[in-house]
Structures are given as structure tokens and as C-alpha cells.
Design a protein around this motif. Structure first.
Motif, PDB file in Angstrom:
ATOM      1  N   HIS A  28     -15.514   1.697  -4.870  1.00  0.00           N
ATOM      2  CA  HIS A  28     -14.855   1.443  -3.592  1.00  0.00           C
ATOM      3  C   HIS A  28     -15.877   1.003  -2.530  1.00  0.00           C
ATOM      4  CE1 HIS A  28     -11.425   3.047  -0.777  1.00  0.00           C
ATOM      5  NE2 HIS A  28     -11.677   1.776  -0.585  1.00  0.00           N
ATOM      6  N   HIS A  76     -13.208   0.589   6.410  1.00  0.00           N
ATOM      7  CA  HIS A  76     -13.934   1.342   5.383  1.00  0.00           C
ATOM      8  C   HIS A  76     -15.121   2.092   5.993  1.00  0.00           C
ATOM      9  CE1 HIS A  76     -11.649  -1.206   2.514  1.00  0.00           C
ATOM     10  NE2 HIS A  76     -11.714  -0.121   1.779  1.00  0.00           N
ATOM     11  N   TRP A 125      -3.107   0.811   5.239  1.00  0.00           N
ATOM     12  CA  TRP A 125      -3.772   2.021   5.717  1.00  0.00           C
ATOM     13  C   TRP A 125      -2.823   2.807   6.629  1.00  0.00           C
ATOM     14  CZ3 TRP A 125      -9.294   2.853   5.251  1.00  0.00           C
ATOM     15  CH2 TRP A 125      -9.993   1.789   4.659  1.00  0.00           C
ATOM     16  N   ASP A 160      -7.150   5.154   3.524  1.00  0.00           N
ATOM     17  CA  ASP A 160      -7.003   3.959   2.690  1.00  0.00           C
ATOM     18  C   ASP A 160      -5.871   4.177   1.694  1.00  0.00           C
ATOM     19  OD1 ASP A 160      -7.331   1.735   1.048  1.00  0.00           O
ATOM     20  OD2 ASP A 160      -9.520   1.812   1.152  1.00  0.00           O
ATOM     21  N   HIS A 164      -6.934   0.558  -4.967  1.00  0.00           N
ATOM     22  CA  HIS A 164      -8.334   0.749  -5.381  1.00  0.00           C
ATOM     23  C   HIS A 164      -8.902   2.082  -4.859  1.00  0.00           C
ATOM     24  CE1 HIS A 164      -9.656  -1.675  -1.560  1.00  0.00           C
ATOM     25  NE2 HIS A 164      -9.761  -0.403  -1.313  1.00  0.00           N
TER      26      HIS A 164
HETATM   27 FE   LIG Z   1     -10.388   0.391   0.372  1.00  0.00          FE
END
Ligand SMILES: [Fe+2]
Length: 208
Positions: A28, A76, A125, A160, A164
Motif C-alpha cells: 500500500h 495516504h 475514502w 482508505d 487495495h
Molecule cells: Fe490506498
């Protein structure tokens, strides 16, 4: 031009286990987040080139790429710092009081954030933001990395909900991941972001 950089994780990849596996964190951060940083930088270079050549034929696509990749980088970067080993519990102080004021109580806030993450159609998100015009905390459901936002909202705490973020460990049981992260939240980091956001002044007249 300063380039965006992939920040180091503030802990080892395996430090968030058992809630988030080390393999997920490795991919990630090291692959997905890194790709957003790389693409944000290359998009800025392409925009500079377009200005130099006075050729704006691809401008709309470049602006969309910039919004997507730069937002991916920012979200992120915040997400990693929002979490910590042995985190969780409940926040206190001014930030804890603000959650009570704007959501009723902590459990309602927690429920709304988790439900917002669970109900995203596609990738996105759940985010707690400070909305400076109305001086209130809001939860927003972000599509991809950059859509469905109220402008001027400052992200304080982000979750998130892209596949993924959890699929290697949780497969289709994404609600288990959205519950597990409540053992990881770093309330000191999130509360500090809240305190900083309170200083932001946006002149919108008497808009609220
Ligand atoms: Fe992500």
C-alpha cells in the motif's frame, strides 16, 4: 520545482498487525502510494510543458490527473500518521468535546464514519474534515481520491476504503477492516490536526 516525495511510514510495516498485515502496508505504501507521488510529479511536469509550448489540448485530462494523484498522495500521507500501533480508544480534550458537539457522542461519530466507508460504491475514502465556514466537523464520503467534497474542508482523519487497503487480508469482508482500524487511530495526531485547522480563516462573509 520541488517534487512531491513519498514520506516514510512512521512505524514498521508489520507494526499495525494483526489489524493490518505487514504485506498490505508494504504494498500500500511502497507501491500504491508511491505511484500517486510519481504520477503527481509527472503531471506537474506535463502541465509545465503545456505552458511552455502553449499547447493546452490535453489540459482537462491533466487537471483531472493532478487532482486524482495529488489527492491520493495527500490522503495516504495523512492516513499513515492517523494510525499507530496500540492506538484506538476514545479521544478527550477539545477534540473529543468537538466530536460530541457535532455528532452527538463518540459512538454516533464512529458509526457514521464506518457506515460512510462501507457504503462507498467503488473506490473512495471516509474522512472527518473541519469545515471552516460553518466551524463544524463533518464526515465526507470521497469518491476515488478527490470527488464529492465540500470545498475548504480540511481532512483530519481519513479511512482508505479502496480494495487495495484490505483485500489481501480481509477479502470481501471489508466491514471487518473498517472495524479493525478503530484499534489503530492515533488520537494525538488527529487532535493536533484539529487544533491546527481551527486557525484557518476563510473569508466567506456571513456565509454561516
Ligand atoms: Fe490506498
Amino acid at each position: 520545482m520541488d517534487r512531491y516525495k513519498l514520506p516514510d511510514l512512521p512505524y514498521d510495516c508489520a507494526a499495525l498487525e494483526p489489524y493490518v498485515s505487514g504485506k498490505i502496508m508494504e504494498l500500500h505504501h511502497g507501491k500504491h502510494h508511491a505511484a500517486y507521488v510519481k504520477s503527481a510529479n509527472s503531471t506537474l511536469e506535463q502541465l509545465a510543458e503545456a505552458r511552455d509550448k502553449d499547447d493546452f489540448a490535453r489540459l482537462a485530462a491533466l487537471e483531472r490527473a493532478l487532482a486524482f494523484n495529488l489527492s491520493g498522495h495527500i490522503l495516504h500521507s495523512i492516513f499513515w500518521k492517523n494510525m499507530m500501533p496500540k492506538g484506538g480508544g476514545t479521544p478527550d480534550g477539545d477534540f473529543g468535546a468537538a466530536l460530541d458537539r457535532d455528532f452527538g457522542n463518540f459512538d454516533r461519530f464512529r458509526r457514521q464514519l464506518s457506515e460512510v466507508a462501507s457504503s462507498i460504491m467503488g473506490s473512495g475514502w471516509a474522512a472527518l474534515v473541519w469545515e471552516p465556514i460553518g466551524s463544524r466537523l463533518l464526515i465526507t464520503q470521497i469518491y476515488d481520491h478527490q470527488s464529492n467534497l465540500a470545498q475548504a474542508g480540511v481532512p483530519l482523519m481519513v479511512l482508505d476504503a479502496w480494495e487495495h487497503a484490505y483485500y489481501l487480508q480481509y477479502q470481501n469482508r471489508k466491514t471487518e477492516f473498517f472495524e479493525a482500524v478503530w484499534n489503530l487511530w492515533n488520537w494525538a495526531d488527529i487532535g493536533a490536526r484539529y487544533a491546527s485547522a481551527l486557525e484557518l480563516e476563510i473569508d466567506a462573509g456571513q456565509a454561516a
